[in-house]
Motif scaffolding. Structure first.
Motif, PDB file in Angstrom:
ATOM      1  N   SER A 112       3.756  45.444  13.963  1.00  0.00           N
ATOM      2  CA  SER A 112       3.819  44.161  13.258  1.00  0.00           C
ATOM      3  C   SER A 112       2.392  43.705  12.977  1.00  0.00           C
ATOM      4  CB  SER A 112       4.553  43.111  14.100  1.00  0.00           C
ATOM      5  OG  SER A 112       3.846  42.862  15.294  1.00  0.00           O
ATOM      6  N   GLY A 113       2.281  42.707  12.164  1.00  0.00           N
ATOM      7  CA  GLY A 113       0.988  42.094  11.908  1.00  0.00           C
ATOM      8  C   GLY A 113       0.030  42.977  11.139  1.00  0.00           C
ATOM      9  N   ASP A 114      -1.229  42.890  11.519  1.00  0.00           N
ATOM     10  CA  ASP A 114      -2.301  43.565  10.796  1.00  0.00           C
ATOM     11  C   ASP A 114      -2.155  45.083  10.790  1.00  0.00           C
ATOM     12  OD1 ASP A 114      -3.470  41.145  10.201  1.00  0.00           O
ATOM     13  OD2 ASP A 114      -4.845  41.197  11.906  1.00  0.00           O
ATOM     14  N   LEU A 115      -1.732  45.657  11.913  1.00  0.00           N
ATOM     15  CA  LEU A 115      -1.585  47.110  11.977  1.00  0.00           C
ATOM     16  C   LEU A 115      -0.496  47.598  11.017  1.00  0.00           C
ATOM     17  CD1 LEU A 115      -2.455  49.759  13.215  1.00  0.00           C
ATOM     18  CD2 LEU A 115      -0.818  49.370  15.061  1.00  0.00           C
ATOM     19  N   LEU A 116       0.598  46.849  10.931  1.00  0.00           N
ATOM     20  CA  LEU A 116       1.676  47.213  10.010  1.00  0.00           C
ATOM     21  C   LEU A 116       1.198  47.136   8.568  1.00  0.00           C
ATOM     22  CD1 LEU A 116       4.669  47.889   9.484  1.00  0.00           C
ATOM     23  CD2 LEU A 116       5.073  45.429   9.414  1.00  0.00           C
ATOM     24  N   TYR A 117       0.490  46.068   8.223  1.00  0.00           N
ATOM     25  CA  TYR A 117      -0.017  45.929   6.857  1.00  0.00           C
ATOM     26  C   TYR A 117      -1.063  46.998   6.542  1.00  0.00           C
ATOM     27  CZ  TYR A 117       2.496  41.558   6.474  1.00  0.00           C
ATOM     28  OH  TYR A 117       3.476  40.621   6.423  1.00  0.00           O
ATOM     29  N   PHE A 118      -1.919  47.301   7.507  1.00  0.00           N
ATOM     30  CA  PHE A 118      -2.913  48.347   7.299  1.00  0.00           C
ATOM     31  C   PHE A 118      -2.239  49.687   7.040  1.00  0.00           C
ATOM     32  CE2 PHE A 118      -5.387  51.849   9.106  1.00  0.00           C
ATOM     33  CZ  PHE A 118      -6.496  51.804   8.282  1.00  0.00           C
ATOM     34  N   LEU A 119      -1.270  50.047   7.865  1.00  0.00           N
ATOM     35  CA  LEU A 119      -0.569  51.313   7.709  1.00  0.00           C
ATOM     36  C   LEU A 119       0.177  51.370   6.374  1.00  0.00           C
ATOM     37  CD1 LEU A 119       0.205  54.022   8.987  1.00  0.00           C
ATOM     38  CD2 LEU A 119       2.173  52.860  10.014  1.00  0.00           C
ATOM     39  N   THR A 120       0.818  50.263   6.008  1.00  0.00           N
ATOM     40  CA  THR A 120       1.542  50.225   4.733  1.00  0.00           C
ATOM     41  C   THR A 120       0.571  50.343   3.560  1.00  0.00           C
ATOM     42  OG1 THR A 120       3.228  48.823   5.744  1.00  0.00           O
ATOM     43  CG2 THR A 120       3.186  48.918   3.357  1.00  0.00           C
ATOM     44  N   ASP A 121      -0.535  49.604   3.598  1.00  0.00           N
ATOM     45  CA  ASP A 121      -1.554  49.707   2.537  1.00  0.00           C
ATOM     46  C   ASP A 121      -2.072  51.132   2.429  1.00  0.00           C
ATOM     47  OD1 ASP A 121      -1.308  47.012   2.144  1.00  0.00           O
ATOM     48  OD2 ASP A 121      -3.272  46.484   2.942  1.00  0.00           O
ATOM     49  N   LEU A 122      -2.374  51.735   3.568  1.00  0.00           N
ATOM     50  CA  LEU A 122      -2.913  53.081   3.586  1.00  0.00           C
ATOM     51  C   LEU A 122      -1.933  54.077   2.973  1.00  0.00           C
ATOM     52  CD1 LEU A 122      -5.263  54.876   5.283  1.00  0.00           C
ATOM     53  CD2 LEU A 122      -3.188  55.504   6.460  1.00  0.00           C
ATOM     54  N   MET A 132      11.058  53.742   5.974  1.00  0.00           N
ATOM     55  CA  MET A 132      10.571  53.106   7.184  1.00  0.00           C
ATOM     56  C   MET A 132      11.011  51.642   7.244  1.00  0.00           C
ATOM     57  SD  MET A 132       6.605  52.993   8.503  1.00  0.00           S
ATOM     58  CE  MET A 132       6.009  51.737   7.401  1.00  0.00           C
ATOM     59  N   TYR A 133      10.962  50.954   6.115  1.00  0.00           N
ATOM     60  CA  TYR A 133      11.365  49.548   6.093  1.00  0.00           C
ATOM     61  C   TYR A 133      12.876  49.379   6.035  1.00  0.00           C
ATOM     62  CZ  TYR A 133       6.769  47.545   5.969  1.00  0.00           C
ATOM     63  OH  TYR A 133       5.516  47.143   6.319  1.00  0.00           O
ATOM     64  N   GLN A 134      13.562  50.259   5.345  1.00  0.00           N
ATOM     65  CA  GLN A 134      15.013  50.144   5.251  1.00  0.00           C
ATOM     66  C   GLN A 134      15.688  50.404   6.595  1.00  0.00           C
ATOM     67  OE1 GLN A 134      16.818  48.956   2.680  1.00  0.00           O
ATOM     68  NE2 GLN A 134      14.790  48.522   1.867  1.00  0.00           N
ATOM     69  N   ASN A 135      15.183  51.375   7.334  1.00  0.00           N
ATOM     70  CA  ASN A 135      15.789  51.749   8.614  1.00  0.00           C
ATOM     71  C   ASN A 135      15.062  51.155   9.810  1.00  0.00           C
ATOM     72  OD1 ASN A 135      17.739  53.425   7.326  1.00  0.00           O
ATOM     73  ND2 ASN A 135      16.132  54.939   7.026  1.00  0.00           N
ATOM     74  N   ARG A 136      13.984  50.424   9.552  1.00  0.00           N
ATOM     75  CA  ARG A 136      13.183  49.777  10.600  1.00  0.00           C
ATOM     76  C   ARG A 136      12.645  50.767  11.621  1.00  0.00           C
ATOM     77  NH1 ARG A 136      11.209  45.195   8.794  1.00  0.00           N
ATOM     78  NH2 ARG A 136      12.781  44.042   7.692  1.00  0.00           N
ATOM     79  N   TRP A 137      12.176  51.935  11.132  1.00  0.00           N
ATOM     80  CA  TRP A 137      11.560  52.923  12.018  1.00  0.00           C
ATOM     81  C   TRP A 137      10.175  52.451  12.418  1.00  0.00           C
ATOM     82  CZ3 TRP A 137      12.683  57.184   7.981  1.00  0.00           C
ATOM     83  CH2 TRP A 137      14.026  57.529   8.029  1.00  0.00           C
ATOM     84  N   GLY A 138      10.034  51.961  13.606  1.00  0.00           N
ATOM     85  CA  GLY A 138       8.738  51.522  14.113  1.00  0.00           C
ATOM     86  C   GLY A 138       8.247  50.228  13.519  1.00  0.00           C
ATOM     87  N   VAL A 139       9.131  49.501  12.825  1.00  0.00           N
ATOM     88  CA  VAL A 139       8.744  48.246  12.199  1.00  0.00           C
ATOM     89  C   VAL A 139       9.402  47.103  12.954  1.00  0.00           C
ATOM     90  CG1 VAL A 139       8.834  46.869  10.082  1.00  0.00           C
ATOM     91  CG2 VAL A 139       8.506  49.335   9.950  1.00  0.00           C
ATOM     92  N   ASP A 140       8.621  46.110  13.309  1.00  0.00           N
ATOM     93  CA  ASP A 140       9.155  44.927  13.977  1.00  0.00           C
ATOM     94  C   ASP A 140      10.167  44.253  13.062  1.00  0.00           C
ATOM     95  OD1 ASP A 140       9.606  42.728  15.526  1.00  0.00           O
ATOM     96  OD2 ASP A 140       7.609  41.863  15.294  1.00  0.00           O
ATOM     97  N   PRO A 141      11.365  43.929  13.558  1.00  0.00           N
ATOM     98  CA  PRO A 141      12.380  43.290  12.705  1.00  0.00           C
ATOM     99  C   PRO A 141      11.925  41.971  12.093  1.00  0.00           C
ATOM    100  CG  PRO A 141      13.352  44.002  14.768  1.00  0.00           C
ATOM    101  CD  PRO A 141      11.863  44.212  14.890  1.00  0.00           C
ATOM    102  N   ASN A 142      10.950  41.321  12.714  1.00  0.00           N
ATOM    103  CA  ASN A 142      10.445  40.046  12.197  1.00  0.00           C
ATOM    104  C   ASN A 142       9.262  40.219  11.253  1.00  0.00           C
ATOM    105  OD1 ASN A 142      12.318  38.664  13.841  1.00  0.00           O
ATOM    106  ND2 ASN A 142      10.924  38.869  15.580  1.00  0.00           N
ATOM    107  N   ALA A 143       8.947  41.450  10.885  1.00  0.00           N
ATOM    108  CA  ALA A 143       7.747  41.724  10.083  1.00  0.00           C
ATOM    109  C   ALA A 143       7.909  41.325   8.621  1.00  0.00           C
ATOM    110  CB  ALA A 143       7.393  43.200  10.165  1.00  0.00           C
ATOM    111  N   GLY A 144       9.105  41.132   8.166  1.00  0.00           N
ATOM    112  CA  GLY A 144       9.310  40.796   6.766  1.00  0.00           C
ATOM    113  C   GLY A 144       9.929  41.955   6.022  1.00  0.00           C
TER     114      GLY A 144
END
Length: 105
Positions: A5-15, A59-71
């Motif tokens: 979640s947070g910055d690490l999730l956004y960094f990984l998604t951007d990357l 990853m977002y559809q199945n929430r693999w390693g993504v916090d459910p509250n991440a958006g």
């Protein structure tokens, strides 16, 4: 496990999204203008880019390693595109300023 979640999730998604998009673009360029082995490499880059982008979607559809509250994916992709476009515009402006300074001296 809560997942990323947070910055690490956004960094990984951007990357991953930037890598996927630029692999698609570089692959299309190489496949169109290349010949022989270069075309095959271009097609491989296109496939790699599509796989990475689909992986982010899954990853977002199945929430693999993504916090459910991440958006949702739409919000994260929008933020990723804003970051990528901002970086490209900043790099382009910096390059233009550099070239103008070099040309004037």
């Amino acid at each position: 496990m809560a997942g990323l979640s947070g910055d690490l999730l956004y960094f990984l998604t951007d990357l991953l999204l930037a890598f996927g998009a630029f692999s698609l673009l570089a692959g299309a360029f190489t496949a169109y203008f290349g010949s022989g082995k270069s075309r095959k490499i271009g097609l491989a880059l296109i496939v790699l880019g599509l796989v990475v982008i689909l992986l982010v979607y899954a990853m977002y559809q199945n929430r693999w390693g993504v916090d459910p509250n991440a958006g949702d994916l739409r919000t994260v992709v929008y933020n990723a595109l804003v970051h990528i476009i901002g970086a490209l515009v900043g790099a382009a402006v910096g390059l233009v300023v550099f070239l103008v300074a070099i040309m004037k001296s």
